[in-house]
Design an enzyme around this catalytic site. Structure first.
Site, PDB file in Angstrom:
ATOM      1  N   GLY A  12       0.745  -1.195   0.123  1.00  0.00           N
ATOM      2  CA  GLY A  12      -0.017  -0.015   0.047  1.00  0.00           C
ATOM      3  C   GLY A  12       0.810   1.413  -0.143  1.00  0.00           C
ATOM      4  N   VAL A  14       1.055   3.485   2.243  1.00  0.00           N
ATOM      5  CA  VAL A  14       1.868   3.689   3.493  1.00  0.00           C
ATOM      6  C   VAL A  14       3.079   2.875   3.823  1.00  0.00           C
ATOM      7  CG1 VAL A  14       1.640   4.167   6.094  1.00  0.00           C
ATOM      8  CG2 VAL A  14       0.048   4.994   4.457  1.00  0.00           C
ATOM      9  N   ARG A  39      -3.849 -12.048  -1.722  1.00  0.00           N
ATOM     10  CA  ARG A  39      -3.816 -11.719  -2.959  1.00  0.00           C
ATOM     11  C   ARG A  39      -2.371 -11.206  -3.356  1.00  0.00           C
ATOM     12  NH1 ARG A  39      -8.245  -8.578  -0.901  1.00  0.00           N
ATOM     13  NH2 ARG A  39      -6.736  -7.146  -0.160  1.00  0.00           N
ATOM     14  N   ARG A  99      -7.034   4.023  18.278  1.00  0.00           N
ATOM     15  CA  ARG A  99      -6.501   5.688  18.607  1.00  0.00           C
ATOM     16  C   ARG A  99      -7.544   6.195  19.932  1.00  0.00           C
ATOM     17  NH1 ARG A  99      -7.020   8.023  12.673  1.00  0.00           N
ATOM     18  NH2 ARG A  99      -5.250   7.031  11.718  1.00  0.00           N
ATOM     19  N   CYS A 130      -3.701  11.394   9.433  1.00  0.00           N
ATOM     20  CA  CYS A 130      -2.811  12.376   8.968  1.00  0.00           C
ATOM     21  C   CYS A 130      -2.696  13.770   9.045  1.00  0.00           C
ATOM     22  CB  CYS A 130      -2.563  12.098   7.398  1.00  0.00           C
ATOM     23  SG  CYS A 130      -4.067  11.503   6.660  1.00  0.00           S
ATOM     24  N   GLY A 161      -4.190  10.068   0.778  1.00  0.00           N
ATOM     25  CA  GLY A 161      -4.665   9.837   1.831  1.00  0.00           C
ATOM     26  C   GLY A 161      -5.963   8.844   1.976  1.00  0.00           C
ATOM     27  N   LYS A 214     -12.268  13.128  13.986  1.00  0.00           N
ATOM     28  CA  LYS A 214     -11.238  12.480  14.577  1.00  0.00           C
ATOM     29  C   LYS A 214     -10.153  13.730  14.799  1.00  0.00           C
ATOM     30  CE  LYS A 214     -10.971   9.015  10.926  1.00  0.00           C
ATOM     31  NZ  LYS A 214     -10.522   8.516   9.811  1.00  0.00           N
ATOM     32  N   ARG A 235     -11.445  17.128   0.512  1.00  0.00           N
ATOM     33  CA  ARG A 235     -10.503  16.340  -0.406  1.00  0.00           C
ATOM     34  C   ARG A 235     -10.120  17.077  -1.715  1.00  0.00           C
ATOM     35  NH1 ARG A 235      -7.850  12.305   1.447  1.00  0.00           N
ATOM     36  NH2 ARG A 235      -9.500  11.103   2.156  1.00  0.00           N
ATOM     37  N   HIS A 242      -0.746  17.076   2.160  1.00  0.00           N
ATOM     38  CA  HIS A 242      -2.074  17.664   2.946  1.00  0.00           C
ATOM     39  C   HIS A 242      -1.613  19.168   3.216  1.00  0.00           C
ATOM     40  CE1 HIS A 242      -4.076  13.926   2.758  1.00  0.00           C
ATOM     41  NE2 HIS A 242      -4.198  13.792   4.169  1.00  0.00           N
TER      42      HIS A 242
HETATM   43  N1  NAP Z   1      -2.472   7.309   3.261  1.00  0.00           N
HETATM   44  C1  NAP Z   1      -2.397   8.292   4.260  1.00  0.00           C
HETATM   45  O1  NAP Z   1      -2.080   9.402   4.318  1.00  0.00           O
HETATM   46  C2  NAP Z   1      -2.810   7.724   5.755  1.00  0.00           C
HETATM   47  C3  NAP Z   1      -2.202   8.392   6.847  1.00  0.00           C
HETATM   48  C4  NAP Z   1      -2.523   7.985   7.792  1.00  0.00           C
HETATM   49  C5  NAP Z   1      -3.275   6.511   8.203  1.00  0.00           C
HETATM   50  N2  NAP Z   1      -3.323   5.901   7.106  1.00  0.00           N
HETATM   51  C6  NAP Z   1      -3.864   4.630   7.291  1.00  0.00           C
HETATM   52  O2  NAP Z   1      -3.188   3.810   6.854  1.00  0.00           O
HETATM   53  C7  NAP Z   1      -3.630   2.308   6.577  1.00  0.00           C
HETATM   54  C8  NAP Z   1      -3.196   2.114   4.955  1.00  0.00           C
HETATM   55  O3  NAP Z   1      -3.444   2.842   4.189  1.00  0.00           O
HETATM   56  P1  NAP Z   1      -2.910   3.227   2.548  1.00  0.00           P
HETATM   57  O4  NAP Z   1      -3.021   4.666   2.300  1.00  0.00           O
HETATM   58  O5  NAP Z   1      -1.493   2.536   2.613  1.00  0.00           O
HETATM   59  O6  NAP Z   1      -3.863   2.289   2.047  1.00  0.00           O
HETATM   60  P2  NAP Z   1      -3.647   1.430   0.590  1.00  0.00           P
HETATM   61  O7  NAP Z   1      -2.539   1.958  -0.344  1.00  0.00           O
HETATM   62  O8  NAP Z   1      -5.096   1.053   0.096  1.00  0.00           O
HETATM   63  O9  NAP Z   1      -2.995  -0.184   1.256  1.00  0.00           O
HETATM   64  C9  NAP Z   1      -3.645  -1.012   1.648  1.00  0.00           C
HETATM   65  C10 NAP Z   1      -2.688  -2.004   2.213  1.00  0.00           C
HETATM   66  O10 NAP Z   1      -3.567  -2.992   3.242  1.00  0.00           O
HETATM   67  C11 NAP Z   1      -3.445  -4.300   2.820  1.00  0.00           C
HETATM   68  N3  NAP Z   1      -4.573  -5.060   3.182  1.00  0.00           N
HETATM   69  C12 NAP Z   1      -5.698  -5.062   2.907  1.00  0.00           C
HETATM   70  N4  NAP Z   1      -6.470  -6.007   3.291  1.00  0.00           N
HETATM   71  C13 NAP Z   1      -5.687  -7.081   4.100  1.00  0.00           C
HETATM   72  C14 NAP Z   1      -5.822  -7.960   4.608  1.00  0.00           C
HETATM   73  N5  NAP Z   1      -7.099  -8.697   4.618  1.00  0.00           N
HETATM   74  N6  NAP Z   1      -4.935  -8.560   4.991  1.00  0.00           N
HETATM   75  C15 NAP Z   1      -3.373  -8.098   4.967  1.00  0.00           C
HETATM   76  N7  NAP Z   1      -3.387  -6.990   4.362  1.00  0.00           N
HETATM   77  C16 NAP Z   1      -4.278  -6.225   3.828  1.00  0.00           C
HETATM   78  C17 NAP Z   1      -3.241  -4.153   1.174  1.00  0.00           C
HETATM   79  O11 NAP Z   1      -2.578  -5.225   0.556  1.00  0.00           O
HETATM   80  P3  NAP Z   1      -3.088  -5.900  -0.826  1.00  0.00           P
HETATM   81  O12 NAP Z   1      -2.367  -5.061  -1.732  1.00  0.00           O
HETATM   82  O13 NAP Z   1      -2.652  -7.464  -0.745  1.00  0.00           O
HETATM   83  O14 NAP Z   1      -4.578  -5.645  -0.895  1.00  0.00           O
HETATM   84  C18 NAP Z   1      -2.245  -3.002   1.121  1.00  0.00           C
HETATM   85  O15 NAP Z   1      -0.805  -3.338   1.256  1.00  0.00           O
HETATM   86  C19 NAP Z   1      -5.169   2.821   6.291  1.00  0.00           C
HETATM   87  O16 NAP Z   1      -5.894   2.416   7.662  1.00  0.00           O
HETATM   88  C20 NAP Z   1      -5.416   4.252   6.561  1.00  0.00           C
HETATM   89  O17 NAP Z   1      -6.576   4.806   7.190  1.00  0.00           O
HETATM   90  C21 NAP Z   1      -3.245   6.401   5.777  1.00  0.00           C
END
Ligand code: NAP
Length: 344
Positions: A12, A14, A39, A99, A130, A161, A214, A235, A242
């Site tokens: 993903g 992050v 997957r 949190r 974030c 995000g 939040k 958004r 951000h």
């Molecule tokens: N992006 C930000 O700015 C930000 C900031 C703070 C917090 N967050 C939080 O961080 C988390 C991830 O965000 P992201 O932006 O990186 O999301 P993302 O790009 O959609 O990536 C999601 C990740 O989770 C994995 N995943 C999903 N279902 C899973 C499962 N059942 N078992 C194991 N792995 C699984 C996915 O793997 P696959 O590829 O195999 O599906 C992928 O690696 C979220 O909770 C988000 O709210 C994000």
């Protein structure tokens, strides 16, 4: 001393940033495991110059892992964090799942590093949202000086995000507009390309969105429960970074010049505030950077002891991955964790 680290959500937005920051900062790793869903079994991700093959979270043995950097969403974290923590591995979670749990510290090292000691109750530490993260980094030094009473914030949050699918949606919609194709909307409630959406996360009963709630709850938990805050989260069609327009009302007088001086020497902050065209930071310029940038610092004469400012940061770095790694570094520096296991 070196540590076994697992990154969950390694494919993903992050998770990939976490792997890159672990390598950049020379985090003392013995072994690094990239985990995701079934997957992604076998999918390759970069860790510095090395390539790691992703393994399935559901079948991985955490008993020899010291840190689990968890970034796979709230429901995955709710199910897996307690199981992983039960194996003696400290979970640092990026989702909102933990949190607001009283037994889980919510940490931004520049702001409330001392609270990290409370992690042992559940072996879980939460990383804030974030938009809260960059805000509290900028507010903390000003609060220490003049005591914040109230904050009004409007956010301009990038699509990253909302995960990698959201970035793809902005990309696809933008291309569709230029090639006169139909626009498909899946991830966001309305078209995001060349548009703004005043909704992040779901609506709550009082009409605020959960993202706005939040920011209130997390600022109180991290910085000071007495601070009153109201947020409008929007958004915007920016891929990464951000931005926030922030109005602050203080208990005590503070000038814009004083605020600039305080923020210049504050941890994690960089002030760029020249009163000329371009004398401020935009989200594009924050990409790949660790700092929280503060610009446009002005006195707000509409309230007693008021300031207005513009705060920008890379949401995938300080807003997520970097902060999680700083928390792990904080545990090591304070000798709250020892590498007790051999490599898996
Ligand atoms: N992006 C930000 O700015 C930000 C900031 C703070 C917090 N967050 C939080 O961080 C988390 C991830 O965000 P992201 O932006 O990186 O999301 P993302 O790009 O959609 O990536 C999601 C990740 O989770 C994995 N995943 C999903 N279902 C899973 C499962 N059942 N078992 C194991 N792995 C699984 C996915 O793997 P696959 O590829 O195999 O599906 C992928 O690696 C979220 O909770 C988000 O709210 C994000």
């Amino acid at each position: 001393m070196s540590y076994n680290v697992a990154v969950v959500g390694a494919t993903g937005n992050v998770g990939r940033e976490m792997l890159s920051i672990l390598s950049e900062r020379l985090f003392p790793t013995k072994e690094v495991h990239a985990l995701a869903s079934r997957r992604s079994n076998g999918v390759e991700v970069s860790f510095g110059d090395a390539t790691l093959k992703c393994k399935d979270l559901a079948t991985f043995d955490f008993s020899k892992v010291d840190f689990c950097l968890m970034s796979a969403g709230g429901s995955v974290s709710k199910e897996w964090s307690p199981k992983i923590a039960g194996k003696g591995c400290v979970v640092i979670d990026n989702s909102s799942a933990w949190r607001y749990d009283q037994d889980v510290p919510l940490i931004v090292p520049e702001v409330n590093a001392d609270a990290v000691a409370g992690y042992a109750k559940k072996n879980i530490i939460a990383n804030p949202n974030c938009s809260t993260m960059q805000l509290v980094v900028a507010l903390k030094p000003l609060h220490d000086r003049a005591t914040i009473k109230r904050v009004v914030v409007a956010t301009y949050q990038s699509v990253s995000g909302a995960g990698k699918d959201a970035m793809d949606e902005l990309d696809r919609q933008t291309k569709a507009i230029y090639s006169l194709q139909d626009i498909e909307t899946k991830k966001f409630p309305k078209r995001i390309a060349f548009n703004l959406i005043p909704q992040i996360d779901v609506f709550m009963e009082d009409g605020y969105t959960r993202e706005e709630w939040k920011m209130v709850a997390e600022t109180k938990k991290i910085l000071d429960p007495k601070i009153r805050l109201v947020a409008t989260c929007v958004r915007v069609p920016v891929f990464i970074g951000h931005s926030e327009a922030v109005n602050i009302e203080f208990e005590n007088p503070i000038t814009a010049d004083e605020a600039r001086d305080i923020l210049r020497s504050a941890p994690g902050c960089i002030v760029i505030d020249a009163h000329e065209p371009g004398g401020y930071v935009t989200p594009y310029e924050s990409v790949g950077e660790d700092a929280t940038y503060i610009s446009r610092i002005r006195e707000d004469a509409t309230v007693e002891n008021g300031l207005a400012m513009w705060v920008v940061s890379d949401n995938l770095r300080k807003g997520a991955a970097l902060n999680a790694i700083q928390i792990a570094e904080c545990l090591i520096a304070r000798k709250l964790i020892t590498a007790k296991r051999k490599a898996a």
